[in-house]
Design a protein around this motif. Structure first.
Motif, PDB file in Angstrom:
ATOM      1  N   ASP A 219       1.023  -1.085   0.054  1.00 26.07           N
ATOM      2  CA  ASP A 219      -0.006   0.007   0.077  1.00 26.07           C
ATOM      3  C   ASP A 219       0.879   1.371  -0.123  1.00 26.07           C
ATOM      4  O   ASP A 219       0.399   2.095  -0.543  1.00 26.07           O
ATOM      5  CB  ASP A 219      -0.980  -0.041   1.156  1.00 26.07           C
ATOM      6  CG  ASP A 219      -1.902  -1.078   1.366  1.00 26.07           C
ATOM      7  OD1 ASP A 219      -2.363  -1.478  -0.025  1.00 26.07           O
ATOM      8  OD2 ASP A 219      -2.376  -1.780   2.407  1.00 26.07           O
ATOM      9  N   LYS A 220       1.769   1.347   0.732  1.00 24.58           N
ATOM     10  CA  LYS A 220       2.799   2.350   0.919  1.00 24.58           C
ATOM     11  C   LYS A 220       3.371   2.858  -0.559  1.00 24.58           C
ATOM     12  O   LYS A 220       3.686   4.076  -0.568  1.00 24.58           O
ATOM     13  CB  LYS A 220       3.997   2.142   1.783  1.00 24.58           C
ATOM     14  CG  LYS A 220       3.299   2.003   3.627  1.00 24.58           C
ATOM     15  CD  LYS A 220       4.403   1.972   4.311  1.00 24.58           C
ATOM     16  CE  LYS A 220       4.060   1.753   5.670  1.00 24.58           C
ATOM     17  NZ  LYS A 220       5.039   1.466   6.790  1.00 24.58           N
ATOM     18  N   LYS A 222       2.473   2.872  -3.330  1.00 27.10           N
ATOM     19  CA  LYS A 222       1.745   3.581  -4.484  1.00 27.10           C
ATOM     20  C   LYS A 222       1.914   5.031  -4.356  1.00 27.10           C
ATOM     21  O   LYS A 222       1.700   5.516  -5.451  1.00 27.10           O
ATOM     22  CB  LYS A 222       0.107   3.520  -4.152  1.00 27.10           C
ATOM     23  CG  LYS A 222      -0.712   1.817  -4.167  1.00 27.10           C
ATOM     24  CD  LYS A 222      -1.776   1.677  -3.704  1.00 27.10           C
ATOM     25  CE  LYS A 222      -2.063   0.419  -3.535  1.00 27.10           C
ATOM     26  NZ  LYS A 222      -3.312  -0.049  -2.955  1.00 27.10           N
ATOM     27  N   GLU A 223       2.296   5.532  -3.635  1.00 26.97           N
ATOM     28  CA  GLU A 223       2.440   7.087  -3.396  1.00 26.97           C
ATOM     29  C   GLU A 223       3.834   7.407  -3.666  1.00 26.97           C
ATOM     30  O   GLU A 223       4.261   8.698  -3.812  1.00 26.97           O
ATOM     31  CB  GLU A 223       2.270   7.691  -1.861  1.00 26.97           C
ATOM     32  CG  GLU A 223       0.846   7.149  -1.330  1.00 26.97           C
ATOM     33  CD  GLU A 223      -0.244   7.646  -2.134  1.00 26.97           C
ATOM     34  OE1 GLU A 223      -0.304   8.970  -2.602  1.00 26.97           O
ATOM     35  OE2 GLU A 223      -1.235   6.834  -2.275  1.00 26.97           O
ATOM     36  N   VAL A 224       4.955   6.569  -3.755  1.00 25.83           N
ATOM     37  CA  VAL A 224       6.342   6.927  -3.969  1.00 25.83           C
ATOM     38  C   VAL A 224       6.574   7.247  -5.502  1.00 25.83           C
ATOM     39  O   VAL A 224       6.003   6.562  -6.453  1.00 25.83           O
ATOM     40  CB  VAL A 224       7.365   5.910  -3.532  1.00 25.83           C
ATOM     41  CG1 VAL A 224       6.966   5.687  -1.859  1.00 25.83           C
ATOM     42  CG2 VAL A 224       7.277   4.464  -3.973  1.00 25.83           C
ATOM     43  N   LYS A 229       9.452   3.004  -6.522  1.00 25.20           N
ATOM     44  CA  LYS A 229       8.583   1.989  -6.604  1.00 25.20           C
ATOM     45  C   LYS A 229       8.826   0.939  -7.460  1.00 25.20           C
ATOM     46  O   LYS A 229       8.619  -0.308  -6.615  1.00 25.20           O
ATOM     47  CB  LYS A 229       7.004   2.874  -7.252  1.00 25.20           C
ATOM     48  CG  LYS A 229       6.056   1.840  -7.322  1.00 25.20           C
ATOM     49  CD  LYS A 229       4.818   2.395  -8.251  1.00 25.20           C
ATOM     50  CE  LYS A 229       3.698   1.466  -8.263  1.00 25.20           C
ATOM     51  NZ  LYS A 229       2.590   1.858  -9.064  1.00 25.20           N
TER      52      LYS A 229
END
Length: 446
Positions: A219-220, A222-224, A229
């Motif tokens: 989940d984490k 997804k934002e990087v 990623k």
């Protein structure tokens, strides 16, 4: 315009009258490309061809075997040239500052890299590889380079430019397992995907990753940013997915292994029972606090001991001050500057790691050097540099001669280059590096 520097290429190409002299401490050119790039990465060394073309220009000269700050001072250079650029990098390693760091069996990754790459000051390192486990403190590209060289079958290194002495020691190595230890987690590793992929596919070695370290990471990520990623996804797959039959068979037959230990901070190098050498590392277990770039590792209070016979610290580099006349921020390890202009010293510039700190790869450092070159040219156009002729190398040559210093020219280097290539041909290597400066000077008749 005459400029003295170590590494800013656009000057000669963008200013038709510019003459650039390069002063280098070593008798040989190419710095980090020769002494830092791993021997099994020959494609990265292709930039040497560009450097050679520049050195063959009639407006660029190389002078090796000249240590700025010792053989000639920065004020003497500033007197002789219209501008001086300092780009001497970060030649020191950051200390661990923990008990036991001085024990035999502990060395910096920087010195280990210098040893297998033929950096003269590290040629007598003689690392003891008679133990089955090595621990590398740090999780950057240098740490992965060192792990890869330790675990690569020696026959795969025989046709590289690794030094003869290093290859001999690696052939006798008993190291079977290498742990790379980091204070933070998988999302904070400093290595890049190319180096990770090489490690995962390393012949005769298998990865050891704990799936528990990757819980909740899906989940984490997804934002990087995309590069981070892709890197984390590769780690995640390697740690949690069952390999295909071919890869499973390869790992099962591997006699060597490497692993990433996350959330661990070194507290002490543990001595052997007789106290005469390193026998392990005491690690504080950590957890992460904060978000994004502000994420930091804090100790949980738990400790664990990791036995090993070799400890290599790879926790960063730092620059040294070069001359008392040059401002230096010892806390940050950089020359204070604004866009490469050294503060309060007109006509003095800096580029690379000594300008912005020890981060980035060769490509980012080259871009940074181009920016410093642009600032220098801007100042020239604005009339901020001295007008009128400057003596350049003629003045410095006289000083060096009076001090018994014999500079090595680029044509001298080409003689050494031919000697190295000839020595390598007998064993199928691209070259056998000369590692003793005195031998180099003798070969040149100096």
């Amino acid at each position: 315009m005459t400029t003295c520097k170590a590494g800013v290429m656009p000057l000669a190409s963008q200013h038709p009258q510019a003459h650039v002299d390069i002063y280098e401490k070593q008798p040989v050119p190419f710095g980090l490309v020769r002494f830092g790039v791993a021997p099994d990465h020959p494609e990265v060394k292709n930039v040497i061809n560009t450097f050679t073309q520049t050195a063959h220009s009639g407006r660029c000269a190389f002078w090796g075997n000249v240590e700025v700050g010792r053989d000639v001072t920065v004020p003497e250079l500033r007197e002789a040239y219209h501008a001086v650029v300092l780009s001497y990098g970060a030649e020191d390693h950051r200390a661990l500052e923990i008990p036991g760091e001085e024990l035999p069996g502990v060395c910096s990754a920087r010195a280990f890299v210098g040893w297998y790459n033929g950096l003269p000051e590290n040629r007598e390192l003689e690392p003891d590889l008679s133990y089955d486990t090595a621990v590398i403190l740090g999780q950057g590209n240098v740490a992965l380079d060192v792990a890869r060289i330790l675990l690569t079958p020696p026959e795969h290194l025989e046709r590289t430019d690794i030094t003869k002495a290093a290859l001999g020691v690696l052939r006798q190595s008993r190291v079977k397992t290498v742990w790379l230890v980091g204070r933070r987690g998988p999302l904070q590793v400093a290595f890049t995907i190319k180096e990770l992929r090489e490690m995962i596919q390393l012949p005769g070695a298998r990865p050891i990753l704990d799936p528990a370290d990757f819980l909740g990471l899906q989940d984490k990520i997804k934002e990087v940013p995309r590069p981070r990623k892709r890197l984390t996804e590769l780690l995640l797959r390697t740690a949690t997915e069952k390999p295909g039959p071919e890869e499973a068979a390869r790992r099962a037959s591997a006699s060597r292994a490497w692993g990433l230990r996350f959330f661990r901070s070194p507290q002490q190098v543990l001595p052997s029972p007789d106290g005469r050498r390193a026998a392990g590392v005491r690690l504080a277990v950590t957890r992460l606090e904060g978000v994004g770039e502000a994420t930091r590792a804090v100790p949980t209070g738990d400790m664990e001991d990791l036995p090993c016979g070799l400890v290599l610290s790879s926790v960063g580099y730092k620059s040294r001050p070069v001359d008392p006349s040059v401002p230096f921020d010892s806390k940050l390890g950089v020359i204070p500057n604004v866009e490469g202009r050294v503060m309060d010293v007109p006509g003095l510039y800096c580029s690379g790691w000594v300008k912005r700190g020890p981060t980035g790869v060769i490509a980012t450092t080259m871009t940074d050097s181009f920016l410093t070159g642009q600032m220098l040219l801007q100042d020239l156009k604005a009339g901020l540099l001295p007008s009128g002729p400057r003596p350049g190398y003629a003045a410095i040559q006289a000083l060096l001669s009076s001090r018994g210093v014999r500079p090595v020219s680029f044509s001298d280097w080409e003689k050494l280059d031919a000697e190295e290539v000839a020595r390598g041909q007998g064993t199928g290597k691209p070259r056998e590096k000369l590692v003793d400066p005195q031998e180099m000077l003798r070969l040149l008749g100096h």
